[in-house]
Design a protein around this motif. Structure first.
Motif, PDB file in Angstrom:
ATOM      1  N   LEU A 298       0.832  -1.206   0.000  1.00  0.00           N
ATOM      2  CA  LEU A 298       0.000   0.000   0.000  1.00  0.00           C
ATOM      3  C   LEU A 298       0.860   1.247   0.000  1.00  0.00           C
ATOM      4  O   LEU A 298       0.579   2.224  -0.712  1.00  0.00           O
ATOM      5  CB  LEU A 298      -0.944  -0.003   1.211  1.00  0.00           C
ATOM      6  N   ARG A 299       1.938   1.255   0.775  1.00  0.00           N
ATOM      7  CA  ARG A 299       2.798   2.430   0.857  1.00  0.00           C
ATOM      8  C   ARG A 299       3.372   2.778  -0.512  1.00  0.00           C
ATOM      9  O   ARG A 299       3.464   3.953  -0.873  1.00  0.00           O
ATOM     10  CB  ARG A 299       3.946   2.164   1.835  1.00  0.00           C
ATOM     11  N   THR A 300       3.721   1.776  -1.277  1.00  0.00           N
ATOM     12  CA  THR A 300       4.268   2.000  -2.614  1.00  0.00           C
ATOM     13  C   THR A 300       3.219   2.629  -3.525  1.00  0.00           C
ATOM     14  O   THR A 300       3.506   3.560  -4.285  1.00  0.00           O
ATOM     15  CB  THR A 300       4.745   0.670  -3.223  1.00  0.00           C
ATOM     16  N   LEU A 301       1.991   2.140  -3.434  1.00  0.00           N
ATOM     17  CA  LEU A 301       0.907   2.669  -4.252  1.00  0.00           C
ATOM     18  C   LEU A 301       0.576   4.106  -3.843  1.00  0.00           C
ATOM     19  O   LEU A 301       0.305   4.964  -4.697  1.00  0.00           O
ATOM     20  CB  LEU A 301      -0.316   1.773  -4.110  1.00  0.00           C
ATOM     21  N   ASN A 305       1.003   7.704  -6.138  1.00  0.00           N
ATOM     22  CA  ASN A 305      -0.142   8.590  -6.360  1.00  0.00           C
ATOM     23  C   ASN A 305      -0.121   9.793  -5.425  1.00  0.00           C
ATOM     24  O   ASN A 305      -1.156  10.404  -5.162  1.00  0.00           O
ATOM     25  CB  ASN A 305      -1.446   7.803  -6.166  1.00  0.00           C
ATOM     26  N   SER A 306       1.050  10.146  -4.959  1.00  0.00           N
ATOM     27  CA  SER A 306       1.185  11.198  -3.945  1.00  0.00           C
ATOM     28  C   SER A 306       1.115  12.601  -4.545  1.00  0.00           C
ATOM     29  O   SER A 306       1.202  12.797  -5.763  1.00  0.00           O
ATOM     30  CB  SER A 306       2.518  11.036  -3.222  1.00  0.00           C
ATOM     31  N   GLU A 307       0.978  13.580  -3.677  1.00  0.00           N
ATOM     32  CA  GLU A 307       1.018  14.987  -4.100  1.00  0.00           C
ATOM     33  C   GLU A 307       2.329  15.296  -4.802  1.00  0.00           C
ATOM     34  O   GLU A 307       2.363  16.040  -5.782  1.00  0.00           O
ATOM     35  CB  GLU A 307       0.852  15.902  -2.874  1.00  0.00           C
ATOM     36  N   LYS A 333      -5.129   4.439 -12.268  1.00  0.00           N
ATOM     37  CA  LYS A 333      -5.189   5.857 -12.667  1.00  0.00           C
ATOM     38  C   LYS A 333      -6.213   6.551 -11.799  1.00  0.00           C
ATOM     39  O   LYS A 333      -7.317   6.048 -11.585  1.00  0.00           O
ATOM     40  CB  LYS A 333      -5.583   6.009 -14.137  1.00  0.00           C
ATOM     41  N   THR A 334      -5.826   7.696 -11.271  1.00  0.00           N
ATOM     42  CA  THR A 334      -6.752   8.556 -10.547  1.00  0.00           C
ATOM     43  C   THR A 334      -7.286   9.640 -11.481  1.00  0.00           C
ATOM     44  O   THR A 334      -6.701   9.921 -12.528  1.00  0.00           O
ATOM     45  CB  THR A 334      -6.070   9.236  -9.351  1.00  0.00           C
ATOM     46  N   GLY A 335      -8.394  10.248 -11.084  1.00  0.00           N
ATOM     47  CA  GLY A 335      -8.947  11.345 -11.864  1.00  0.00           C
ATOM     48  C   GLY A 335      -9.764  12.273 -10.987  1.00  0.00           C
ATOM     49  O   GLY A 335     -10.490  11.811 -10.096  1.00  0.00           O
ATOM     50  N   SER A 336      -9.642  13.569 -11.246  1.00  0.00           N
ATOM     51  CA  SER A 336     -10.367  14.556 -10.442  1.00  0.00           C
ATOM     52  C   SER A 336     -10.816  15.725 -11.304  1.00  0.00           C
ATOM     53  O   SER A 336     -10.119  16.126 -12.244  1.00  0.00           O
ATOM     54  CB  SER A 336      -9.480  15.103  -9.316  1.00  0.00           C
ATOM     55  N   THR A 337     -11.984  16.257 -10.981  1.00  0.00           N
ATOM     56  CA  THR A 337     -12.391  17.589 -11.426  1.00  0.00           C
ATOM     57  C   THR A 337     -12.788  18.351 -10.175  1.00  0.00           C
ATOM     58  O   THR A 337     -12.644  17.838  -9.064  1.00  0.00           O
ATOM     59  CB  THR A 337     -13.568  17.508 -12.415  1.00  0.00           C
ATOM     60  N   GLY A 338     -13.293  19.561 -10.318  1.00  0.00           N
ATOM     61  CA  GLY A 338     -13.634  20.347  -9.137  1.00  0.00           C
ATOM     62  C   GLY A 338     -14.625  19.664  -8.218  1.00  0.00           C
ATOM     63  O   GLY A 338     -14.535  19.787  -6.996  1.00  0.00           O
ATOM     64  N   GLY A 339     -15.557  18.894  -8.802  1.00  0.00           N
ATOM     65  CA  GLY A 339     -16.591  18.281  -7.989  1.00  0.00           C
ATOM     66  C   GLY A 339     -16.649  16.769  -8.020  1.00  0.00           C
ATOM     67  O   GLY A 339     -17.593  16.190  -7.464  1.00  0.00           O
ATOM     68  N   PHE A 340     -15.660  16.109  -8.627  1.00  0.00           N
ATOM     69  CA  PHE A 340     -15.706  14.658  -8.760  1.00  0.00           C
ATOM     70  C   PHE A 340     -14.339  14.048  -8.454  1.00  0.00           C
ATOM     71  O   PHE A 340     -13.299  14.672  -8.692  1.00  0.00           O
ATOM     72  CB  PHE A 340     -16.107  14.256 -10.189  1.00  0.00           C
ATOM     73  N   GLY A 341     -14.364  12.808  -7.966  1.00  0.00           N
ATOM     74  CA  GLY A 341     -13.130  12.062  -7.720  1.00  0.00           C
ATOM     75  C   GLY A 341     -13.275  10.630  -8.188  1.00  0.00           C
ATOM     76  O   GLY A 341     -14.258   9.959  -7.852  1.00  0.00           O
ATOM     77  N   ALA A 342     -12.310  10.150  -8.977  1.00  0.00           N
ATOM     78  CA  ALA A 342     -12.369   8.805  -9.543  1.00  0.00           C
ATOM     79  C   ALA A 342     -11.076   8.053  -9.249  1.00  0.00           C
ATOM     80  O   ALA A 342     -10.014   8.648  -9.082  1.00  0.00           O
ATOM     81  CB  ALA A 342     -12.592   8.880 -11.059  1.00  0.00           C
ATOM     82  N   TYR A 343     -11.202   6.734  -9.215  1.00  0.00           N
ATOM     83  CA  TYR A 343     -10.029   5.872  -9.107  1.00  0.00           C
ATOM     84  C   TYR A 343     -10.347   4.555  -9.793  1.00  0.00           C
ATOM     85  O   TYR A 343     -11.430   3.975  -9.592  1.00  0.00           O
ATOM     86  CB  TYR A 343      -9.656   5.628  -7.645  1.00  0.00           C
ATOM     87  N   VAL A 344      -9.411   4.089 -10.611  1.00  0.00           N
ATOM     88  CA  VAL A 344      -9.547   2.826 -11.340  1.00  0.00           C
ATOM     89  C   VAL A 344      -8.281   2.012 -11.117  1.00  0.00           C
ATOM     90  O   VAL A 344      -7.172   2.544 -11.238  1.00  0.00           O
ATOM     91  CB  VAL A 344      -9.754   3.070 -12.846  1.00  0.00           C
ATOM     92  N   LEU A 345      -8.417   0.739 -10.811  1.00  0.00           N
ATOM     93  CA  LEU A 345      -7.264  -0.147 -10.693  1.00  0.00           C
ATOM     94  C   LEU A 345      -7.674  -1.553 -11.097  1.00  0.00           C
ATOM     95  O   LEU A 345      -8.826  -1.949 -10.947  1.00  0.00           O
ATOM     96  CB  LEU A 345      -6.677  -0.148  -9.282  1.00  0.00           C
ATOM     97  N   ILE A 364      -6.939  11.916  -2.669  1.00  0.00           N
ATOM     98  CA  ILE A 364      -6.464  10.760  -3.422  1.00  0.00           C
ATOM     99  C   ILE A 364      -5.959   9.639  -2.511  1.00  0.00           C
ATOM    100  O   ILE A 364      -6.243   8.458  -2.776  1.00  0.00           O
ATOM    101  CB  ILE A 364      -5.403  11.196  -4.448  1.00  0.00           C
ATOM    102  N   PRO A 365      -5.227   9.923  -1.429  1.00  0.00           N
ATOM    103  CA  PRO A 365      -4.812   8.809  -0.567  1.00  0.00           C
ATOM    104  C   PRO A 365      -5.981   7.978  -0.052  1.00  0.00           C
ATOM    105  O   PRO A 365      -5.861   6.752   0.069  1.00  0.00           O
ATOM    106  CB  PRO A 365      -4.075   9.513   0.583  1.00  0.00           C
ATOM    107  N   SER A 366      -7.101   8.624   0.221  1.00  0.00           N
ATOM    108  CA  SER A 366      -8.268   7.876   0.698  1.00  0.00           C
ATOM    109  C   SER A 366      -8.826   6.978  -0.397  1.00  0.00           C
ATOM    110  O   SER A 366      -9.282   5.859  -0.128  1.00  0.00           O
ATOM    111  CB  SER A 366      -9.356   8.843   1.175  1.00  0.00           C
ATOM    112  N   ARG A 367      -8.782   7.443  -1.649  1.00  0.00           N
ATOM    113  CA  ARG A 367      -9.245   6.600  -2.764  1.00  0.00           C
ATOM    114  C   ARG A 367      -8.339   5.384  -2.918  1.00  0.00           C
ATOM    115  O   ARG A 367      -8.805   4.257  -3.104  1.00  0.00           O
ATOM    116  CB  ARG A 367      -9.225   7.390  -4.073  1.00  0.00           C
ATOM    117  N   VAL A 368      -7.035   5.641  -2.866  1.00  0.00           N
ATOM    118  CA  VAL A 368      -6.073   4.556  -3.060  1.00  0.00           C
ATOM    119  C   VAL A 368      -6.212   3.515  -1.951  1.00  0.00           C
ATOM    120  O   VAL A 368      -6.218   2.309  -2.212  1.00  0.00           O
ATOM    121  CB  VAL A 368      -4.641   5.119  -3.120  1.00  0.00           C
ATOM    122  N   LYS A 369      -6.338   3.974  -0.716  1.00  0.00           N
ATOM    123  CA  LYS A 369      -6.497   3.038   0.405  1.00  0.00           C
ATOM    124  C   LYS A 369      -7.763   2.208   0.245  1.00  0.00           C
ATOM    125  O   LYS A 369      -7.764   0.996   0.499  1.00  0.00           O
ATOM    126  CB  LYS A 369      -6.535   3.804   1.730  1.00  0.00           C
TER     127      LYS A 369
END
Length: 386
Positions: A298-301, A305-307, A333-345, A364-369
């Motif tokens: 998880l730490r590697t992932l 995907n870090s800031e 791959k992560t994805g964001s707009t002003g009002g949306f957050g996506a994550y695909v793996l 993003i860390p919350s999505r990845v976790k």
């Protein structure tokens, strides 16, 4: 009734079952619920759609509201902004153009956009643009830039490094990549994605140009308490402009997990996006997708995907032999707009893929976790059942 209690489930058989070792529907729902419910509560997410495929069995889990104003729940028809997950479609279109002999990743952008001839950006190749390695293009275009085809912006750009020496995640880089792809095809970018890629993957509720008929199903995103949709900027159709249902995006993921089931040209195009080109720490940058040898910690992932990986420049190492990974691999791959957050793996070797779409741009860390937790639970469940 609270948003978290609004949940529906839909089973979709998008690929044939293979003597299935997948969890039964109730077990699958429990695994997703145990992760998603706390996630939504922690980040006050209005709504989510989570699509999961395990060994050919697929399900969509819908939570919360697509619109708070009219109390409309998320359902199978709900269309989300997928943010930078859109870049994987630009990558697939470029790979398709290359298979067709229309585009060369080794060519320089002026071959397809002559206005860039003699500029610093023209020292980079199409591959550099698609892997964020042309030499230091920034994350975003300047706010004041409104030109839909900003040739002057690229001509005036001053590199910070030679092409291929560093990776700096960048909408201008990927945007130019998609733009030269469209020019190589002699087609409008949005039209090409909507008429070539979406039909090929069976994506019937995905859009770059949203038609009026789809607007009733278009979720509202939420930012600072306000309902929002994204605003356009140069090349935004390429970099963050796709809107899709969770089921449609899962179809795309399944095609990436089993490209051998596609017709030959499309198979080669999808496989081309799985080729790794540059290594950045433990992450390998391909076209669109970011890759990790699996199993991965998880730490590697989180680091990949870090800031820092989003905002800063990192040295890269060109892989001596660009090829599809030989061993088990996690693509994400992560994805964001002003009002949306996506994550695909997804991990093809495990036959597991996950799509997470929310109508709030949460960390993003919350999505990845969350994605990692679902993946590991599913992988364990499948291993035990086998």
């Amino acid at each position: 009734m609270t948003a978290l209690r609004r949940r529906t489930t839909s089973l979709l058989l998008l690929l044939p079952l293979t003597g299935s070792a997948a969890p039964d529907p109730a077990a699958l729902r429990a695994i997703v619920d145990e992760t998603v419910r706390p996630l939504m509560a922690e980040h006050d997410l209005p709504g989510m759609a989570v699509a999961v495929t395990v060994d050919g069995q697929s399900a969509i889990f819908n939570y919360g509201l697509a619109s708070r104003a009219d109390n409309k729940p998320v359902d199978e028809r709900t269309v989300f902004e997928i943010g930078s997950v859109s870049k994987t479609f630009a990558a697939t279109l470029a790979s398709w153009a290359q298979v067709q002999g229309k585009l060369s990743l080794a060519a320089h952008p002026s071959k397809y956009w002559p206005a860039l001839k003699g500029s610093a950006i023209d020292k980079a190749t199409v591959l550099h643009l698609g892997t964020y390695t042309p030499g230091g293009l920034p994350l975003q275009f300047p706010d004041e830039l409104t030109d839909p085809e900003p040739a002057r912006y690229y001509r005036d750009w001053k590199p910070a490094a030679a092409p291929g020496k560093s990776r700096e995640y960048s909408n201008p880089s990927l945007g130019l990549f998609g733009h030269v792809t469209a020019r190589a095809l002699g087609r409008d970018y949005a039209e090409a994605v909507e008429t070539i890629l979406f039909p090929a993957f069976g994506m019937t509720s995905s859009y770059v140009n949203l038609p009026d008929t789809a607007r009733p199903n278009y979720a509202w995103g939420y930012q600072d308490g306000k309902a929002v949709h994204f605003t356009e900027e140069p090349f935004s159709a390429i970099t963050y402009g796709v809107r899709a249902t969770a089921a449609d995006l899962l179809r795309f993921v399944q095609a990436n997990m089993a490209p051998q089931q596609l017709e030959p040209v499309l198979r080669r195009a999808v496989e081309g996006t799985h080729v790794g080109h540059f290594r950045v720490g433990a992450m390998v940058q391909g076209l669109g997708w970011e890759q990790y040898a699996y199993p991965v910690k998880l730490r590697t992932l989180l680091d990949g995907n870090s800031e820092s990986m989003i905002w800063e420049r990192h040295p890269v190492r060109r892989l001596k032999r660009a090829s599809v990974p030989a061993g088990p691999t996690l693509y994400n791959k992560t994805g964001s707009t002003g009002g949306f957050g996506a994550y695909v793996l997804f991990v093809p070797e495990k036959k597991i893929g996950i799509v997470m779409l929310a109508n709030r741009n949460y960390p993003i860390p919350s999505r990845v976790k969350a994605g990692y937790a679902i993946l590991e639970r599913l992988a364990t469940k499948v291993a035990i059942s086998k």
